[in-house]
Design an enzyme around this catalytic site. Structure first.
Site, PDB file in Angstrom:
ATOM      1  N   PHE A  11      66.333  -9.510 -47.634  1.00 47.52           N
ATOM      2  CA  PHE A  11      66.634  -9.517 -46.201  1.00 47.52           C
ATOM      3  C   PHE A  11      65.571 -10.331 -45.472  1.00 47.52           C
ATOM      4  O   PHE A  11      64.957  -9.896 -44.512  1.00 47.52           O
ATOM      5  CB  PHE A  11      66.713  -8.064 -45.692  1.00 47.52           C
ATOM      6  CG  PHE A  11      67.653  -7.874 -44.531  1.00 47.52           C
ATOM      7  CD1 PHE A  11      68.973  -8.307 -44.588  1.00 47.52           C
ATOM      8  CD2 PHE A  11      67.225  -7.251 -43.365  1.00 47.52           C
ATOM      9  CE1 PHE A  11      69.839  -8.131 -43.515  1.00 47.52           C
ATOM     10  CE2 PHE A  11      68.079  -7.059 -42.287  1.00 47.52           C
ATOM     11  CZ  PHE A  11      69.392  -7.507 -42.363  1.00 47.52           C
ATOM     12  N   GLU A 210      60.833 -23.184 -48.449  1.00 47.46           N
ATOM     13  CA  GLU A 210      60.889 -22.087 -49.422  1.00 47.46           C
ATOM     14  C   GLU A 210      59.686 -21.172 -49.200  1.00 47.46           C
ATOM     15  O   GLU A 210      58.706 -21.549 -48.533  1.00 47.46           O
ATOM     16  CB  GLU A 210      60.815 -22.649 -50.842  1.00 47.46           C
ATOM     17  CG  GLU A 210      62.001 -23.487 -51.235  1.00 47.46           C
ATOM     18  CD  GLU A 210      63.301 -22.711 -51.243  1.00 47.46           C
ATOM     19  OE1 GLU A 210      63.435 -21.762 -52.012  1.00 47.46           O
ATOM     20  OE2 GLU A 210      64.197 -23.054 -50.448  1.00 47.46           O
ATOM     21  N   ASP A 221      62.833 -27.812 -55.596  1.00 43.87           N
ATOM     22  CA  ASP A 221      64.063 -27.384 -54.938  1.00 43.87           C
ATOM     23  C   ASP A 221      65.173 -28.435 -55.124  1.00 43.87           C
ATOM     24  O   ASP A 221      66.301 -28.092 -55.505  1.00 43.87           O
ATOM     25  CB  ASP A 221      63.765 -27.172 -53.437  1.00 43.87           C
ATOM     26  CG  ASP A 221      64.996 -26.798 -52.646  1.00 43.87           C
ATOM     27  OD1 ASP A 221      65.423 -25.639 -52.725  1.00 43.87           O
ATOM     28  OD2 ASP A 221      65.540 -27.682 -51.959  1.00 43.87           O
ATOM     29  N   LYS A 225      68.764 -28.192 -57.318  1.00 47.19           N
ATOM     30  CA  LYS A 225      70.073 -28.533 -56.749  1.00 47.19           C
ATOM     31  C   LYS A 225      70.786 -29.615 -57.561  1.00 47.19           C
ATOM     32  O   LYS A 225      72.001 -29.539 -57.766  1.00 47.19           O
ATOM     33  CB  LYS A 225      69.895 -28.966 -55.293  1.00 47.19           C
ATOM     34  CG  LYS A 225      69.494 -27.786 -54.394  1.00 47.19           C
ATOM     35  CD  LYS A 225      69.003 -28.250 -53.040  1.00 47.19           C
ATOM     36  CE  LYS A 225      68.661 -27.072 -52.139  1.00 47.19           C
ATOM     37  NZ  LYS A 225      67.906 -27.451 -50.948  1.00 47.19           N
ATOM     38  N   GLY A 322      68.086 -23.529 -43.266  1.00 50.37           N
ATOM     39  CA  GLY A 322      68.042 -22.746 -42.029  1.00 50.37           C
ATOM     40  C   GLY A 322      68.667 -21.379 -42.255  1.00 50.37           C
ATOM     41  O   GLY A 322      69.411 -21.174 -43.203  1.00 50.37           O
TER      42      GLY A 322
HETATM   43  N1  HSE Z   1      63.847 -25.087 -48.673  1.00 47.42           N
HETATM   44  C1  HSE Z   1      65.165 -25.585 -48.818  1.00 47.42           C
HETATM   45  C2  HSE Z   1      65.267 -26.905 -48.084  1.00 47.42           C
HETATM   46  C3  HSE Z   1      66.121 -24.574 -48.253  1.00 47.42           C
HETATM   47  O1  HSE Z   1      64.342 -27.245 -47.353  1.00 47.42           O
HETATM   48  O2  HSE Z   1      66.233 -27.639 -48.264  1.00 47.42           O
HETATM   49  C4  HSE Z   1      67.551 -24.778 -48.628  1.00 47.42           C
HETATM   50  O3  HSE Z   1      67.739 -24.742 -50.018  1.00 47.42           O
END
Ligand code: HSE
Length: 344
Positions: A11, A210, A221, A225, A322
């Site tokens: 949360f 993050e 990150d 992805k 966000g």
């Molecule tokens: N920290 C990541 C970003 C959040 O800045 O894209 C979304 O995955």
């Protein structure tokens, strides 16, 4: 009308994003989609774990956390997240704990435990999907459960479900894009003259970064992805060690300025492509010029270009990070699960 019992693990910024969307949109979701819900459990390392089969008051939960108070008054207090996932009654688990690209935990264990019980899962957690997609999707099938993870790439901007459903039938020769909001925001701010440190602080304040911002600025990150896109959308089988990864920490304000003088911009680019019958991927800062669509993608905006065999390039642009942006992905996932269960 179907009423789902939802359990939320994590949360934080994103958990509260979906919490407030659900709180604000209850009536709309009921009337437009026949989708009703009770949030029966919330678990968070800081705010505690509570369960109420009659439904937790989301407004009160959001209010308590905004005052930095624990959730204990809102239900039966349980020892931890695993107790909630293993022992309580719910239909959908929202797994929103921070990404861990070493082991995938705690998200990996949370998702496994829920799927083993036949519970549906929607997650924004990149670690378990980047590291264990095949195992988890097989576990979901074995247990007749749905697993969704739209929010793992580009937060609520549709890419995964769109690629799998709306671009079904296409083969992808390359997927290339700006996949991290924090680093694109930092690079854009540096172009305007801000220091790297100032820009990073601002990205943290805005809830883009993050939990450990190294994950953003060192390219972890974006790597998670592009692995997800490579494996899920392109049918690849790549793991963390197969992906060369460079972040933006080596870029100086002079590099940014020199690119500007040459009419270019630095972007952190993730790319997956086919080579020798295999899918390969990389993450690295690249200088792009105005002919490249990515040049024009600024701030927290992200973009993905899908190169397809039938309809050429398809580009998606939208906010990549966000609280509500990522929270929204969980709503689209739940509505997708709802449609599937209803056979619509
Ligand atoms: N920290 C990541 C970003 C959040 O800045 O894209 C979304 O995955």
């Amino acid at each position: 009308m179907t009423k789902y019992r939802i359990a939320i693990v994590g949360f934080g910024v994103v958990g509260r994003g979906i919490g407030s969307i659900l709180h604000d949109k209850r009536e709309f979701l009921k009337s437009r989609y026949d989708f009703d819900f009770d949030v029966v459990g919330i678990s968070d390392l800081i705010w505690g774990t509570v369960y109420d089969p009659g439904g937790i008051d989301l407004g009160k939960a959001l209010d308590l956390v905004s005052k930095k108070e624990k959730l204990d008054p809102l239900g039966k207090v349980l020892p931890d997240s695993l107790a909630m996932i293993r022992e309580t009654d719910y239909d959908i688990l929202l797994e929103i704990t921070p990404t861990n690209m070493e082991t995938g935990d705690p998200g990996y264990s949370h998702i496994k435990e829920a799927l083993k019980r036949g519970k549906h899962v929607a997650t924004t957690n990149k670690g378990p999907i980047a590291l264990y997609y095949r195992e988890l999707s097989e576990l979901a099938v074995q247990n007749n459960a749905e697993l969704r993870f739209e929010g793992t790439v580009l937060s609520g901007t549709p890419v995964i479900n769109m690629a799998l459903k709306d671009l079904a039938g296409c083969e992808f020769s390359e997927i290339r894009g700006i996949l991290n909001g924090t680093t694109n925001f930092i690079l854009t701010e540096m172009e305007k003259g801000k220091s790297y440190e100032e820009a990073l602080k601002e990205a943290q304040r805005l809830g883009y970064a993050e939990a450990k911002p190294d994950a953003d600025v060192e390219g972890w990150d974006a790597m998670a992805k592009i692995i997800i896109m490579a494996n899920v959308v392109m049918g690849g089988d790549i793991s963390r060690d197969d992906v060369p990864r460079t972040g933006i920490t080596g870029l100086t304000i002079e590099d940014v300025e020199n690119a500007r003088k040459a009419g270019k911009k630095w972007k952190l680019v993730g790319r997956a492509w086919r080579e020798g019958g295999k899918v390969k991927a990389e993450v690295a800062p690249m200088e792009v010029d105005p002919d490249d669509f990515l040049y024009h993608v600024q701030g927290v905006l992200n973009a993905v270009v899908f190169s397809t065999d039938i309809i050429g390039d398809v580009t998606v642009v939208g906010r990549g990070a966000g609280s509500k942006e990522a929270g929204y992905a969980l709503l689209t996932d739940m509505l997708d699960i709802h449609r599937k269960l209803k056979g619509r």
